[in-house]
Design an enzyme around this catalytic site. Structure first.
Site, PDB file in Angstrom:
ATOM      1  N   LYS A 154       9.644  -1.948  -5.558  1.00  0.00           N
ATOM      2  CA  LYS A 154       9.495  -0.733  -6.364  1.00  0.00           C
ATOM      3  C   LYS A 154       9.354   0.512  -5.478  1.00  0.00           C
ATOM      4  O   LYS A 154       8.895   0.421  -4.333  1.00  0.00           O
ATOM      5  CB  LYS A 154       8.307  -0.859  -7.323  1.00  0.00           C
ATOM      6  N   LYS A 178       4.468   5.106  -3.197  1.00  0.00           N
ATOM      7  CA  LYS A 178       3.906   6.089  -2.257  1.00  0.00           C
ATOM      8  C   LYS A 178       3.599   5.436  -0.927  1.00  0.00           C
ATOM      9  O   LYS A 178       3.545   6.101   0.103  1.00  0.00           O
ATOM     10  CB  LYS A 178       2.569   6.621  -2.796  1.00  0.00           C
ATOM     11  N   LYS A 190      -1.167  -5.932  -2.087  1.00  0.00           N
ATOM     12  CA  LYS A 190      -1.748  -4.944  -1.180  1.00  0.00           C
ATOM     13  C   LYS A 190      -2.569  -5.577  -0.063  1.00  0.00           C
ATOM     14  O   LYS A 190      -2.678  -5.014   1.018  1.00  0.00           O
ATOM     15  CB  LYS A 190      -2.620  -3.952  -1.967  1.00  0.00           C
TER      16      LYS A 190
END
Ligand code: TYM
Length: 336
Positions: free
Chosen positions: A199, A202, A115
């Site tokens: 993956k 969102k 992230k």
């Protein structure tokens, strides 16, 4: 609080829509566990602050996600459902655990690395510290089983390290080291429809990469029609999908949606191409999602009812959390 033999605790961030990865990797498994143990499920809204989200968006996302969980089958009569910001014991325990967790442990978290990317110096401290709050989320309730997708496994292992170090440092038997409870097969890691090597998420900027609970039947059909595949027909053995990530993902999604193994799915489709497989996958996805979406629309209408469910859940959770927090304060010497 006496320690239960089995207590299920898990959470989801109220950011963006609930997608097929969340549903197959976590939520539908939570639903099944409600009849097997005492369960606490929460919206990790404090975690949502670690990335950019507007206050108005967060407010509405909390209700939206609560409605999505109830629509998917989480029953507030059976399970304790709440937003963790409504139970201050979570950030309070997180602070204490911050002083147990080690920088080196958190630095190894792959989700933080992913992230933060190249912007490590620019991301919030909260994003780095996030797994410690996640540990508090579970350790407060002596959670034994944490049903999550594969991507959260490392965070649960960190919880175990934190629990054991705390018990050891303060010579107490307070925290239970929880077990990650990851589903089998593809459900553990549903991949993007646009790229079988990442993956379903969102935060993927491409809407076409995921099927959301709020998608219309037409949108689901279109996303599956456009899903990336390869030109080969389907084999008769799942081992032969090893080098075909997109094909493996779609077969795995079909298996999870229809409660079969990939081997059984392949028995049906061996030798056929995606032209035949995709319409049936669409049908299976719509059969699972459409009834949930209809319930979601109904539930979303009554905001007061959703707020009342979350408030009742928070009160129950707070009562369970209080003795653990007190014991932690005592263990470290802050209370007698
Ligand atoms: P979150 O909100 O990213 O995801 C919620 C759950 O969905 C699972 N999941 C997936 N499973 C399979 N395939 C995918 N593509 C996929 N994407 C998401 C996640 O593994 C998760 O189980 N940090 C957590 C929230 C959290 C939490 C906790 C979880 C906060 N405190 C305590 C467990 C215990 C998160 O961001 O999940």
């Amino acid at each position: 609080m006496t320690k239960p033999a089995m207590r299920v605790v898990s959470g989801i961030q109220p950011t963006g829509d609930l997608h097929l990865g969340n549903l197959l990797g976590a939520i539908l498994r939570w639903v099944k566990m409600q009849d097997e143990a005492e369960c606490l499920f929460f919206l990790a809204d404090l975690h949502a602050l670690t990335v950019d989200i507007s206050p108005a968006q967060l407010r509405s996302s909390v209700r939206e996600m609560a409605a999505a969980l109830i629509a998917s089958g989480i029953d507030p009569e059976k399970s304790i459902l709440f937003a963790h910001s409504a139970v201050p014991a979570h950030p309070e325990l997180a602070w204490i655990l911050n002083c147990t967790a080690r920088m080196g442990w958190l630095s190894r978290m792959t989700q933080f690395k992913e992230k933060s990317g190249k912007n490590r110096e620019g991301v919030s401290v909260g994003l780095f510290d996030y797994p410690v709050l996640q540990a508090a989320d579970v350790l407060l309730y002596h959670g034994t089983h944490v049903p999550v997708g594969e991507d959260q496994k490392q965070h649960i292992e960190l919880m175990r390290d934190i629990a054991l170090k705390f018990n050891n440092d303060f010579d107490v038997d307070l925290f239970v080291a929880p077990e990650p409870f990851v589903g089998g097969g593809t459900a553990a890691r549903v991949m993007s429809l646009r790229d079988g090597s990442v993956k379903m998420s969102k935060s993927d900027p491409s809407e076409a990469s995921r099927v959301n609970l709020t998608d219309s039947d037409e949108a689901i059909a279109q996303k599956i029609r456009k899903a990336k595949t390869d030109p080969e027909p389907l084999p008769d053995d799942p081992a032969l999908l090893g080098t075909r990530p997109e094909a493996r993902n779609l077969v795995g999604i079909m298996a999870a949606l229809t409660d079969r193994t990939p081997a059984v799915v392949l028995q049906q489709y061996a030798g056929q191409g995606f032209g035949a497989f995709k319409p049936e996958l669409t049908e299976a996805a719509i059969a699972t999602i459409a009834p949930l979406r209809r319930r979601l629309v109904e539930l979303r209408r009554d905001e007061a009812a959703l707020d009342a469910i979350l408030a009742a859940g928070a009160a129950k959770a707070a009562a369970l959390a209080a003795p653990t927090l007190l014991a932690a304060y005592r263990a470290v010497g802050l209370k007698n």
